[in-house]
Design a protein around this motif. Structure first.
Motif, PDB file in Angstrom:
ATOM      1  N   PHE A  37       2.798  -3.119   0.992  1.00 55.76           N
ATOM      2  CA  PHE A  37       2.993  -4.467   0.445  1.00 55.76           C
ATOM      3  C   PHE A  37       4.482  -4.796   0.304  1.00 55.76           C
ATOM      4  CE2 PHE A  37       3.530  -7.307  -3.229  1.00 55.76           C
ATOM      5  CZ  PHE A  37       2.782  -8.391  -2.808  1.00 55.76           C
ATOM      6  N   LEU A  38       5.265  -3.815  -0.154  1.00 55.34           N
ATOM      7  CA  LEU A  38       6.686  -4.058  -0.410  1.00 55.34           C
ATOM      8  C   LEU A  38       7.538  -4.035   0.849  1.00 55.34           C
ATOM      9  CD1 LEU A  38       7.286  -1.940  -3.640  1.00 55.34           C
ATOM     10  CD2 LEU A  38       7.071  -4.420  -3.473  1.00 55.34           C
ATOM     11  N   PHE A  39       7.202  -3.115   1.775  1.00 55.67           N
ATOM     12  CA  PHE A  39       8.101  -2.882   2.896  1.00 55.67           C
ATOM     13  C   PHE A  39       7.477  -3.139   4.261  1.00 55.67           C
ATOM     14  CE2 PHE A  39       9.148   0.162  -0.544  1.00 55.67           C
ATOM     15  CZ  PHE A  39      10.370  -0.370  -0.923  1.00 55.67           C
ATOM     16  N   GLY A  40       6.211  -3.556   4.295  1.00 60.14           N
ATOM     17  CA  GLY A  40       5.544  -3.772   5.569  1.00 60.14           C
ATOM     18  C   GLY A  40       5.049  -2.465   6.155  1.00 60.14           C
ATOM     19  N   THR A  41       4.302  -2.564   7.249  1.00 56.96           N
ATOM     20  CA  THR A  41       3.775  -1.356   7.879  1.00 56.96           C
ATOM     21  C   THR A  41       4.910  -0.433   8.308  1.00 56.96           C
ATOM     22  OG1 THR A  41       1.839  -2.575   8.678  1.00 56.96           O
ATOM     23  CG2 THR A  41       2.341  -0.485   9.753  1.00 56.96           C
ATOM     24  N   PHE A  42       5.920  -1.018   8.907  1.00 53.59           N
ATOM     25  CA  PHE A  42       7.109  -0.248   9.258  1.00 53.59           C
ATOM     26  C   PHE A  42       8.332  -0.968   8.708  1.00 53.59           C
ATOM     27  CE2 PHE A  42      10.631   1.148  11.883  1.00 53.59           C
ATOM     28  CZ  PHE A  42      10.401   2.510  11.967  1.00 53.59           C
ATOM     29  N   PRO A  43       9.152  -0.323   7.900  1.00 52.55           N
ATOM     30  CA  PRO A  43       9.232   1.119   7.655  1.00 52.55           C
ATOM     31  C   PRO A  43       8.421   1.637   6.485  1.00 52.55           C
ATOM     32  CG  PRO A  43      11.112   0.046   6.666  1.00 52.55           C
ATOM     33  CD  PRO A  43      10.290  -1.045   7.289  1.00 52.55           C
ATOM     34  N   GLY A  44       7.492   0.838   5.944  1.00 56.08           N
ATOM     35  CA  GLY A  44       6.729   1.286   4.783  1.00 56.08           C
ATOM     36  C   GLY A  44       6.029   2.617   4.992  1.00 56.08           C
ATOM     37  N   VAL A  45       5.463   2.815   6.189  1.00 49.50           N
ATOM     38  CA  VAL A  45       4.764   4.073   6.447  1.00 49.50           C
ATOM     39  C   VAL A  45       5.720   5.258   6.385  1.00 49.50           C
ATOM     40  CG1 VAL A  45       5.024   3.957   8.965  1.00 49.50           C
ATOM     41  CG2 VAL A  45       3.092   5.196   7.963  1.00 49.50           C
ATOM     42  N   ALA A 137      -1.881   7.566   6.330  1.00 56.42           N
ATOM     43  CA  ALA A 137      -0.826   6.742   5.736  1.00 56.42           C
ATOM     44  C   ALA A 137      -0.652   5.445   6.499  1.00 56.42           C
ATOM     45  CB  ALA A 137       0.489   7.529   5.704  1.00 56.42           C
ATOM     46  N   LEU A 138      -0.791   5.507   7.806  1.00 56.45           N
ATOM     47  CA  LEU A 138      -0.631   4.309   8.635  1.00 56.45           C
ATOM     48  C   LEU A 138      -1.707   3.276   8.330  1.00 56.45           C
ATOM     49  CD1 LEU A 138       1.092   3.111  10.879  1.00 56.45           C
ATOM     50  CD2 LEU A 138      -0.402   4.234  12.534  1.00 56.45           C
ATOM     51  N   VAL A 139      -2.928   3.749   8.153  1.00 58.64           N
ATOM     52  CA  VAL A 139      -4.029   2.834   7.860  1.00 58.64           C
ATOM     53  C   VAL A 139      -3.828   2.157   6.508  1.00 58.64           C
ATOM     54  CG1 VAL A 139      -6.491   2.689   7.365  1.00 58.64           C
ATOM     55  CG2 VAL A 139      -5.688   4.057   9.305  1.00 58.64           C
ATOM     56  N   TYR A 140      -3.557   2.961   5.464  1.00 54.98           N
ATOM     57  CA  TYR A 140      -3.410   2.398   4.116  1.00 54.98           C
ATOM     58  C   TYR A 140      -2.156   1.538   3.996  1.00 54.98           C
ATOM     59  CZ  TYR A 140      -7.284   5.082   2.201  1.00 54.98           C
ATOM     60  OH  TYR A 140      -8.528   5.584   1.930  1.00 54.98           O
ATOM     61  N   THR A 141      -1.093   1.933   4.666  1.00 57.19           N
ATOM     62  CA  THR A 141       0.123   1.118   4.637  1.00 57.19           C
ATOM     63  C   THR A 141      -0.117  -0.227   5.297  1.00 57.19           C
ATOM     64  OG1 THR A 141       1.459   3.133   4.776  1.00 57.19           O
ATOM     65  CG2 THR A 141       2.575   1.063   5.196  1.00 57.19           C
ATOM     66  N   SER A 142      -0.850  -0.217   6.393  1.00 52.24           N
ATOM     67  CA  SER A 142      -1.162  -1.466   7.085  1.00 52.24           C
ATOM     68  C   SER A 142      -2.007  -2.383   6.203  1.00 52.24           C
ATOM     69  CB  SER A 142      -1.896  -1.159   8.394  1.00 52.24           C
ATOM     70  OG  SER A 142      -2.224  -2.350   9.072  1.00 52.24           O
ATOM     71  N   VAL A 143      -2.971  -1.781   5.502  1.00 53.45           N
ATOM     72  CA  VAL A 143      -3.792  -2.576   4.573  1.00 53.45           C
ATOM     73  C   VAL A 143      -2.914  -3.162   3.469  1.00 53.45           C
ATOM     74  CG1 VAL A 143      -5.642  -2.467   2.860  1.00 53.45           C
ATOM     75  CG2 VAL A 143      -5.894  -1.298   5.051  1.00 53.45           C
TER      76      VAL A 143
END
Length: 204
Positions: A37-45, A137-143
């Protein structure tokens, strides 16, 4: 605050994630969603994987310091099933460690403690942890990255775009820097998910 103090926000987020995982506090899933939510899928993941890996290393080191060395010595000296199990782990640690991370039925805490009890090297544990948790992590970050839509920060596409089921493309055109990486990451895991579903159907 995040945009004005990005470095501080990233450090604070990773630090909080390390504390949650390292102390085995509830909320790791929420933290992963928050990273998206804060950083997007990338670089959040990347931030999520970094925090989770560092927290896992803390648990690993604590378990090794408390029980690992003594228990490993006892298994080495034994002649029963415990020694055979340890020998199997030692024979193919990479596969065993990746399996612990990729099997959803294995709790994250258990996957952090078990390697410490079988005298796994820290470097090997850290590498398999960082790589093994990437799919989840990729799945949950994307959500988590999509929560801004539910929060009303994103505007719905025009009705005709939605009727054509192309809202994803419309949103990516408006914000390609943030969404292109997310959609590419999701597309990358689809073949594996489809293959797993096909295998499950054949077994059933």
């Amino acid at each position: 605050f995040r945009d004005a103090h990005m470095v501080l926000a990233v450090v604070a987020f990773i630090g909080a994630y390390v504390v949650i995982v390292g102390l085995s506090l509830p909320g790791a899933t929420v933290a992963t969603l928050t990273g998206g939510f804060l950083f997007g899928t990338f670089p959040g993941v990347l931030y999520n994987v970094t925090g989770a890996t560092l927290g896992a290393i803390l648990i690993f080191l604590a378990a090794r310091a408390g029980l690992g060395a003594r228990l490993a010595a006892r298994m080495e000296a034994s002649e029963g099933a415990a020694k055979r199990f340890k020998a199997a782990i030692d024979a193919n640690q990479w596969s065993a460690l990746f399996l612990l991370r990729l099997v959803p039925a294995v709790p994250f805490f258990v996957a952090n403690v078990l390697p410490a009890l079988f005298d796994v090297r820290l470097s090997r544990f850290a590498i398999t942890t960082a790589l093994g948790i990437v799919p989840g992590a990729l799945v949950y970050t994307s959500v988590g990255a999509g929560l801004d839509f539910l929060a009303g920060a994103q505007v719905r596409a025009p009705a005709w775009v939605r009727r054509l089921a192309l809202e994803w493309l419309w949103r990516m055109a408006l914000d390609p820097r943030r969404l292109a990486a997310r959609y590419a990451a999701c597309a990358a895991i689809l073949p594996g998910q489809a293959l797993a579903a096909l295998r499950q159907r054949r077994r059933g």
